[in-house]
Design an enzyme around this catalytic site. Sequence first.
Site, mmCIF file in Angstrom:
data_model
loop_
_atom_site.group_PDB
_atom_site.id
_atom_site.type_symbol
_atom_site.label_atom_id
_atom_site.label_comp_id
_atom_site.label_asym_id
_atom_site.label_seq_id
_atom_site.Cartn_x
_atom_site.Cartn_y
_atom_site.Cartn_z
ATOM 1 N N CYS A 246 7.206 58.924 -39.487
ATOM 2 C CA CYS A 246 6.270 58.480 -40.529
ATOM 3 C C CYS A 246 6.244 59.466 -41.697
ATOM 4 O O CYS A 246 5.558 60.498 -41.642
ATOM 5 C CB CYS A 246 4.866 58.335 -39.941
ATOM 6 S SG CYS A 246 3.631 57.896 -41.163
ATOM 7 N N CYS B 32 2.816 60.046 -43.212
ATOM 8 C CA CYS B 32 1.929 60.936 -42.451
ATOM 9 C C CYS B 32 2.354 62.395 -42.598
ATOM 10 O O CYS B 32 1.518 63.281 -42.724
ATOM 11 C CB CYS B 32 1.953 60.597 -40.959
ATOM 12 S SG CYS B 32 1.946 58.863 -40.564
ATOM 13 N N ASP B 33 3.657 62.646 -42.536
ATOM 14 C CA ASP B 33 4.131 64.022 -42.369
ATOM 15 C C ASP B 33 4.921 64.586 -43.553
ATOM 16 O O ASP B 33 5.270 65.765 -43.553
ATOM 17 C CB ASP B 33 5.021 64.104 -41.114
ATOM 18 C CG ASP B 33 4.250 63.692 -39.864
ATOM 19 O OD1 ASP B 33 3.038 63.963 -39.815
ATOM 20 O OD2 ASP B 33 4.855 63.089 -38.949
#
Length: 326
Positions: free
Chosen positions: A137, A140-141
């Site tokens: 992701c 997200c990261d």
Amino acid sequence: MSRVARAKVVIIGSGPAGYTAAIYAARAMLEPVLIQGIQPGGQLTITTDVENYPGFAHVIQGPWLMEQMLKQAEHVGTRLVSDHVNKAVLSHRPFEISCDSGDRYLADAIIIATGAQARWLDLASEQKFKGYGVSACATCDGFFYRGKNVIVIGGGNTAVEEALFLTNFATRVTLVHRRVRLRAEKILQDRLFAHPNIKVMWNREVAQFVAGGEPEGLVGVDLRDTVSGVIERLDTEGAFVAIGHSPATELFRGHLDLDGDGYIRVEEGTTRTSVPGVFACGDVMDKIYRQAVTAAGTGCMAALDAEKFLAEADFEAAPQAALQHA
Ligand code: NAP
């Protein structure tokens, strides 16, 4: 202490399919209960720009879109439940649904909208670095890779979108694909090829993720040339796996007909599963289109199919009751 509630329709899942099913079911006075699951809002909550959902002239954000759907579902009378289903008994009606909290629901009809989850390469070295250098992701990261070199593995829309998104942080993004042609839409491919900080490596697959440094972390990937078999190392501090999705159907294995890839089979042109009264919509039954708008469309179909089923069923659909202590 476990509690039991009776419902005409229980919807499992809170992506575009689940919320749309809820909006239609609520407006049909079916008083739906929607159990949101572990990732309320589904995959769109880990997406940034959305520019292909109709109705918006400008780019919108995935989490915002899902918030609007949630509010709309709630506004028209859906009962939203923050819980996760761990068991579904579909062998008799009312169907029984059990949640992690211990609460149970007895439902005359069920709409399954559990979606799909990112797939992994299933390498031992991937397992070691999951969450510490290897991610599925970028939204997200990606932030953790500011000023670093990263790779993205895959050739579909997700891989290309992730590669483009990562240029906001990373110095260099390398897209690694196992063939010489991408599956991604032309418009995304054009953006990818035009980006000065993105390089594409064709005919390569990951042989292993490489550890190093002190403290130990990801320092590279060994890439195998899919034509020659030759392995070469590429230095990278972050790897994003974007190789598609698997349907979230574990709960229903052995209870509903699934196809060879694990997707719920539905009767053509409907959302009816192999069990009368159980309907499926969105990515859990669609491995072809898998768009937010098609998920929403099948969510609408599922609510209409459930409404018809309940109207024709030979039992009195029970009114929704508050949770009772068992
Ligand atoms: P996808 O279209 O199934 O693409 C998966 C990619 O991963 C393919 O290029 C595939 O290679 C590669 N792959 C699969 N297994 C692999 C493995 N073991 N090792 C290396 N590579 C592997 O998946 P997706 O990109 O996640 O997209 C899923 C669906 O969501 C699609 O229908 C897509 O259109 C949709 N989507 C739409 C948008 C949008 O509209 N903006 C955004 C994201 C996703 P091959 O090509 O060689 O098979």
